[in-house]
Design an enzyme around this catalytic site. Structure first.
Site, PDB file in Angstrom:
ATOM      1  N   TYR A 143     -23.324 -10.933  34.939  1.00  0.00           N
ATOM      2  CA  TYR A 143     -22.028 -10.751  35.618  1.00  0.00           C
ATOM      3  C   TYR A 143     -22.226 -10.509  37.122  1.00  0.00           C
ATOM      4  CZ  TYR A 143     -17.317  -8.657  36.234  1.00  0.00           C
ATOM      5  OH  TYR A 143     -16.035  -8.352  36.637  1.00  0.00           O
ATOM      6  N   ALA A 169      -4.553 -15.642  33.633  1.00  0.00           N
ATOM      7  CA  ALA A 169      -3.321 -14.921  34.003  1.00  0.00           C
ATOM      8  C   ALA A 169      -2.513 -14.442  32.803  1.00  0.00           C
ATOM      9  CB  ALA A 169      -2.458 -15.790  34.908  1.00  0.00           C
ATOM     10  N   LYS A 174     -20.838 -12.797  40.091  1.00  0.00           N
ATOM     11  CA  LYS A 174     -19.906 -12.282  41.092  1.00  0.00           C
ATOM     12  C   LYS A 174     -20.484 -12.370  42.502  1.00  0.00           C
ATOM     13  CE  LYS A 174     -16.328 -11.177  38.592  1.00  0.00           C
ATOM     14  NZ  LYS A 174     -15.198 -12.142  38.584  1.00  0.00           N
TER      15      LYS A 174
HETATM   16  P1  NAD Z   1      -9.098  -9.284  31.309  1.00  0.00           P
HETATM   17  O1  NAD Z   1     -10.172  -9.415  30.282  1.00  0.00           O
HETATM   18  O2  NAD Z   1      -7.983  -8.333  31.067  1.00  0.00           O
HETATM   19  O3  NAD Z   1      -8.480 -10.730  31.617  1.00  0.00           O
HETATM   20  C1  NAD Z   1      -9.273 -11.859  31.809  1.00  0.00           C
HETATM   21  C2  NAD Z   1      -8.481 -13.089  31.434  1.00  0.00           C
HETATM   22  O4  NAD Z   1      -9.314 -14.253  31.638  1.00  0.00           O
HETATM   23  C3  NAD Z   1      -8.071 -13.103  29.947  1.00  0.00           C
HETATM   24  O5  NAD Z   1      -6.694 -13.388  29.821  1.00  0.00           O
HETATM   25  C4  NAD Z   1      -8.931 -14.203  29.359  1.00  0.00           C
HETATM   26  O6  NAD Z   1      -8.337 -14.897  28.263  1.00  0.00           O
HETATM   27  C5  NAD Z   1      -9.110 -15.133  30.557  1.00  0.00           C
HETATM   28  N1  NAD Z   1     -10.257 -16.020  30.384  1.00  0.00           N
HETATM   29  C6  NAD Z   1     -11.500 -15.702  29.960  1.00  0.00           C
HETATM   30  N2  NAD Z   1     -12.267 -16.786  29.877  1.00  0.00           N
HETATM   31  C7  NAD Z   1     -11.501 -17.839  30.283  1.00  0.00           C
HETATM   32  C8  NAD Z   1     -11.739 -19.227  30.421  1.00  0.00           C
HETATM   33  N3  NAD Z   1     -12.940 -19.765  30.130  1.00  0.00           N
HETATM   34  N4  NAD Z   1     -10.734 -20.029  30.872  1.00  0.00           N
HETATM   35  C9  NAD Z   1      -9.515 -19.499  31.155  1.00  0.00           C
HETATM   36  N5  NAD Z   1      -9.239 -18.180  31.048  1.00  0.00           N
HETATM   37  C10 NAD Z   1     -10.221 -17.363  30.604  1.00  0.00           C
HETATM   38  O7  NAD Z   1      -9.857  -8.934  32.661  1.00  0.00           O
HETATM   39  P2  NAD Z   1      -9.362  -8.319  34.066  1.00  0.00           P
HETATM   40  O8  NAD Z   1      -9.889  -6.951  34.143  1.00  0.00           O
HETATM   41  O9  NAD Z   1      -7.929  -8.588  34.308  1.00  0.00           O
HETATM   42  O10 NAD Z   1     -10.279  -9.204  35.038  1.00  0.00           O
HETATM   43  C11 NAD Z   1      -9.792 -10.267  35.814  1.00  0.00           C
HETATM   44  C12 NAD Z   1     -10.871 -10.664  36.817  1.00  0.00           C
HETATM   45  O11 NAD Z   1     -11.181  -9.545  37.653  1.00  0.00           O
HETATM   46  C13 NAD Z   1     -12.185 -11.091  36.164  1.00  0.00           C
HETATM   47  O12 NAD Z   1     -12.766 -12.142  36.918  1.00  0.00           O
HETATM   48  C14 NAD Z   1     -13.028  -9.847  36.269  1.00  0.00           C
HETATM   49  O13 NAD Z   1     -14.392 -10.156  36.240  1.00  0.00           O
HETATM   50  C15 NAD Z   1     -12.573  -9.307  37.614  1.00  0.00           C
HETATM   51  N6  NAD Z   1     -12.819  -7.890  37.827  1.00  0.00           N
HETATM   52  C16 NAD Z   1     -12.295  -6.941  36.989  1.00  0.00           C
HETATM   53  C17 NAD Z   1     -12.549  -5.610  37.243  1.00  0.00           C
HETATM   54  C18 NAD Z   1     -12.011  -4.496  36.372  1.00  0.00           C
HETATM   55  O14 NAD Z   1     -12.419  -3.342  36.578  1.00  0.00           O
HETATM   56  N7  NAD Z   1     -11.130  -4.767  35.437  1.00  0.00           N
HETATM   57  C19 NAD Z   1     -13.333  -5.231  38.361  1.00  0.00           C
HETATM   58  C20 NAD Z   1     -13.856  -6.229  39.170  1.00  0.00           C
HETATM   59  C21 NAD Z   1     -13.573  -7.566  38.911  1.00  0.00           C
END
Ligand code: NAD
Length: 259
Positions: A160, A20, A164
């Site tokens: 990934y 977060a 997922k």
């Molecule tokens: P982001 O990279 O901006 O944020 C991810 C956060 O997770 C970061 O703050 C990071 O420090 C934290 N993190 C990573 N490894 C960690 C760990 N081991 N323990 C605790 N925290 C950890 O990514 P986002 O785009 O905000 O993605 C958030 C979620 O949504 C992810 O699960 C991602 O796979 C999913 N998602 C994103 C998208 C997209 O297009 N951005 C699409 C589908 C799903």
């Protein structure tokens, strides 16, 4: 850093949002706080959570920064216990922490595989296992797992997409196991959302961000890419009282019928 409170917070439910510090997780944390939850803003280190916590507190909400690697069982137990002690029993959990290590299969290393499976799948398993104890005791709980359209298959993302898709199976099984205790478990599967994660992908493939977004938008039925708020809104609904009869579902938030 202890819990910080801005203004008056009445009766609240305690929510944990993993990953977060930024992106979708930060927006989900802000949204849940606006809806009256006390939010544990969990990420790899407390310092990175400061902006999300400050945003919430400045608007009169309640939040605390919690450091934990979600793939580390001991760190997860410590973090969830700390949240319960400082904010109260966590009854909402958003498993959002995520990483990518994209590569075609023949170039994908074991580390790429283990890292991605570890954060998404082991992380969601460990966090859910720790948090469910509080939810089942309370007789009420909500777990929301952040999946992805990549669960349906995406070139260069064997690790990934497996993680997922795995989260979707975890979601359905936990919905069956925890439903009798008043706990619902659902997944949100976002499409393209503009965050650091997608910015890094654009950089990696060498396409300027604006072009990358335009190309993605052209292929999406609603003709735009998603924002973190699009995902946070669905997370908030699934975490709400109103969603009590929705369980074991995967809701695609992708501007089209991806699922
Ligand atoms: P982001 O990279 O901006 O944020 C991810 C956060 O997770 C970061 O703050 C990071 O420090 C934290 N993190 C990573 N490894 C960690 C760990 N081991 N323990 C605790 N925290 C950890 O990514 P986002 O785009 O905000 O993605 C958030 C979620 O949504 C992810 O699960 C991602 O796979 C999913 N998602 C994103 C998208 C997209 O297009 N951005 C699409 C589908 C799903």
């Amino acid at each position: 850093m202890g819990p910080r409170r801005g203004g008056t917070v009445g009766r609240h439910r305690v929510a944990i949002v993993t990953g977060a510090a930024q992106g979708i997780g930060a927006e989900a944390a802000r949204r849940l706080a606006r809806e009256g939850h006390a939010v544990a803003v969990l990420d790899l280190d407390e310092h990175s959570c400061a902006d999300t916590v400050a945003d919430i507190v400045d608007k009169g909400g309640m939040a605390t920064a919690v450091a934990a690697d979600v793939a580390d069982a001991e760190a997860v137990e410590r973090a969830v216990t700390r949240v319960a002690d400082e904010l109260g029993p966590p009854v909402v959990l958003v498993n959002n922490a995520g990483v990518t290590r994209d590569a075609l299969l023949h170039k994908m290393t074991e580390v790429d595989w283990d890292t991605v499976i570890g954060v998404h799948m082991r992380g969601a398993f460990l966090m859910s296992r720790a948090a469910q104890a509080h939810m089942t005791r309370a007789g009420w709980g909500r777990i929301v797992n952040i999946s992805s359209v990549s669960a349906l298959g995406l070139r260069g993302q064997a690790n990934y997409s497996a993680a997922k898709a795995g989260l979707q199976g975890l979601t359905k099984t936990l919905a069956i196991e925890l439903g009798p205790f008043g706990v619902t478990v659902n997944a949100v599967a976002p499409g393209f959302i503009a965050t650091e994660m997608t910015r890094r992908t654009a950089e990696r493939v060498g396409v300027p961000w604006e072009d990358y977004v335009d190309r993605a938008a052209a292929a999406i039925p609603v003709r735009r890419v998603g924002e973190p708020a699009d995902v946070a809104a669905v997370v908030a609904f699934l975490a709400s009282e109103d969603a009590g009869f929705v369980a074991g579902q995967v809701i695609y938030v992708a501007g089209g019928p991806k699922g």
